[in-house]
Design a protein around this motif. Structure first.
Motif, PDB file in Angstrom:
ATOM      1  N   TYR A 124      39.423  16.381 -16.566  1.00 14.83           N
ATOM      2  CA  TYR A 124      40.083  17.008 -17.715  1.00 14.83           C
ATOM      3  C   TYR A 124      39.259  16.788 -18.984  1.00 14.83           C
ATOM      4  CZ  TYR A 124      43.411  17.719 -21.507  1.00 14.83           C
ATOM      5  OH  TYR A 124      44.006  18.138 -22.682  1.00 14.83           O
ATOM      6  N   ASN A 125      38.816  15.542 -19.197  1.00 18.58           N
ATOM      7  CA  ASN A 125      38.015  15.250 -20.383  1.00 18.58           C
ATOM      8  C   ASN A 125      36.739  16.075 -20.413  1.00 18.58           C
ATOM      9  OD1 ASN A 125      39.949  13.356 -21.018  1.00 18.58           O
ATOM     10  ND2 ASN A 125      38.584  11.588 -20.955  1.00 18.58           N
ATOM     11  N   MET A 126      36.067  16.198 -19.271  1.00 18.50           N
ATOM     12  CA  MET A 126      34.818  16.962 -19.240  1.00 18.50           C
ATOM     13  C   MET A 126      35.076  18.439 -19.526  1.00 18.50           C
ATOM     14  SD  MET A 126      32.540  14.750 -18.977  1.00 18.50           S
ATOM     15  CE  MET A 126      31.249  15.992 -18.999  1.00 18.50           C
ATOM     16  N   ALA A 127      36.181  18.973 -19.035  1.00 18.39           N
ATOM     17  CA  ALA A 127      36.516  20.370 -19.341  1.00 18.39           C
ATOM     18  C   ALA A 127      36.734  20.554 -20.843  1.00 18.39           C
ATOM     19  CB  ALA A 127      37.756  20.791 -18.559  1.00 18.39           C
ATOM     20  N   GLU A 128      37.410  19.599 -21.472  1.00 19.54           N
ATOM     21  CA  GLU A 128      37.608  19.655 -22.920  1.00 19.54           C
ATOM     22  C   GLU A 128      36.276  19.594 -23.655  1.00 19.54           C
ATOM     23  OE1 GLU A 128      40.819  19.728 -24.803  1.00 19.54           O
ATOM     24  OE2 GLU A 128      41.099  20.680 -22.848  1.00 19.54           O
ATOM     25  N   LEU A 129      35.379  18.735 -23.200  1.00 18.33           N
ATOM     26  CA  LEU A 129      34.085  18.587 -23.850  1.00 18.33           C
ATOM     27  C   LEU A 129      33.222  19.838 -23.685  1.00 18.33           C
ATOM     28  CD1 LEU A 129      33.364  14.875 -22.889  1.00 18.33           C
ATOM     29  CD2 LEU A 129      33.685  15.766 -25.205  1.00 18.33           C
ATOM     30  N   ILE A 130      33.245  20.438 -22.507  1.00 17.04           N
ATOM     31  CA  ILE A 130      32.488  21.684 -22.306  1.00 17.04           C
ATOM     32  C   ILE A 130      33.014  22.767 -23.239  1.00 17.04           C
ATOM     33  CG2 ILE A 130      32.072  23.563 -20.690  1.00 17.04           C
ATOM     34  CD1 ILE A 130      30.257  21.250 -20.173  1.00 17.04           C
TER      35      ILE A 130
END
Length: 330
Positions: free
Chosen positions: A280-286
């Motif tokens: 989830y965090n990586m999707a937000e960062l992308i």
């Protein structure tokens, strides 16, 4: 394949280019043809046997890579050969091929170059986890970032701004301060590389953070930790990210007097325990990257044969932003 290997305990000058067998993905793993490997502080420690992990030699340092999936284990369903990915690994990144847990891989958009991708996951993943999951940084709060011109420091500045905080950057030179301002810091504190007067430095931090720092992002430790802690606001959070300047021993009575929390941030161990939250965090960062709100500052690029030079620059605290080794995967 070619690999930059640690064959004996020592500094970056002991690393050598050698031929190594192609790694074979085990259960849950993918093999990646590495195009880029970013340099991080664990690379400095692991080759000197000062890290918490001690791989059997010979091994290649390198914990943060990007490239193209070549092969997958039979039980991997999230990725396919030919897919562009970034990954965090324990070691092995300074080589033409590396294996990674599929749970620690993230697909990268076509518009993201491999050097950006290699410099993205560990720094922004750490900063996002620290500021959002551990500190719950709120809009309007003051964020003090130490080591603000390094890779994780720049990530913290950008994410702090994206979250609506006022960001104060602590750096070791006016030139690094200019970089911090370009990335969004509203105030800069320039300190020496070996602070001798704790109270004087604390006064500088307090002047830059009227009312105190609500959150302190500290990847430096050493003699900087106590002055920063003295500047924390009531109920603030001091995030312990790393110890580039050594492990500090701040007076614990400050935590009582300030009503504050000293919060450990171990991103690697956290994502092992909470892989879905990591995704989830990586999707937000992308999403933030595609919006242009964040972007790694890749200041220098090195060929594989000069990977030891990149590690030395980081060890000597000469790096600005991220140092990336570009690797010919053929």
């Amino acid at each position: 394949m070619k690999a930059l290997q640690s064959q004996r305990i020592g500094g970056p000058e002991t690393l050598v280019i050698a031929e190594a067998p192609d790694p074979i993905p085990a259960g849950g793993e993918v093999r990646i043809a590495v195009h880029a490997c970013a340099i991080n502080y664990p690379d400095v420690l692991i080759i000197e046997d000062k890290y918490q992990f001690h791989p059997q030699r010979p091994f290649s340092p390198g914990v943060e890579i990007s490239g193209v999936v070549e092969a997958i284990a039979a039980d991997v369903t999230d990725f396919t050969p030919g897919q562009r990915v970034m990954a965090s690994i324990g070691w092995g990144g300074l080589a033409q091929r590396a294996v990674a847990s599929a749970a620690k891989c993230s697909a990268i958009p076509d518009s993201m170059p491999f050097d950006d991708a290699a410099a993205f996951q560990v720094t922004y993943g750490t900063a996002y986890h620290a500021l959002v999951d551990r500190a719950a940084l709120a809009r309007g709060e003051t964020l003090l970032v130490l080591g603000a011109s390094g890779g994780v420091g720049i990530a913290a500045i950008e994410l702090g701004c994206a979250l609506g905080a006022k960001v104060v950057a602590g750096v070791s030179s006016p030139e690094k301060g200019q970089i911090a301002k370009e990335r969004g810091a509203s105030e800069v504190v320039v300190y020496s590389k070996a602070p001798a007067d704790s109270k004087s430095l604390a006064a500088q931090f307090k002047a830059a953070c009227p009312g105190g720092a609500d959150v302190i992002f500290d990847p430096i430790g050493g003699g900087y930790a106590e002055p920063a802690l003295r500047s924390v606001a009531w109920g603030g959070r001091h995030l312990v990210i790393g110890f580039a300047a050594g492990i500090p021993a701040p007076p614990w009575n400050l935590a009582l007097l300030k009503g504050c929390a000293i919060v450990g941030v171990f991103w690697g161990a956290w994502l092992e325990r909470f892989p879905e939250r990591h995704r989830y965090n990586m999707a937000e960062l992308i999403t933030l990257y595609l919006r242009g709100a964040i972007r790694p500052l890749v200041s220098e690029r090195f060929p594989l044969a000069r990977g030891g030079e990149a590690i030395r620059r980081l060890a000597d605290r000469m790096a600005v932003g991220k140092l990336v080794v570009m690797i010919d995967a053929n």
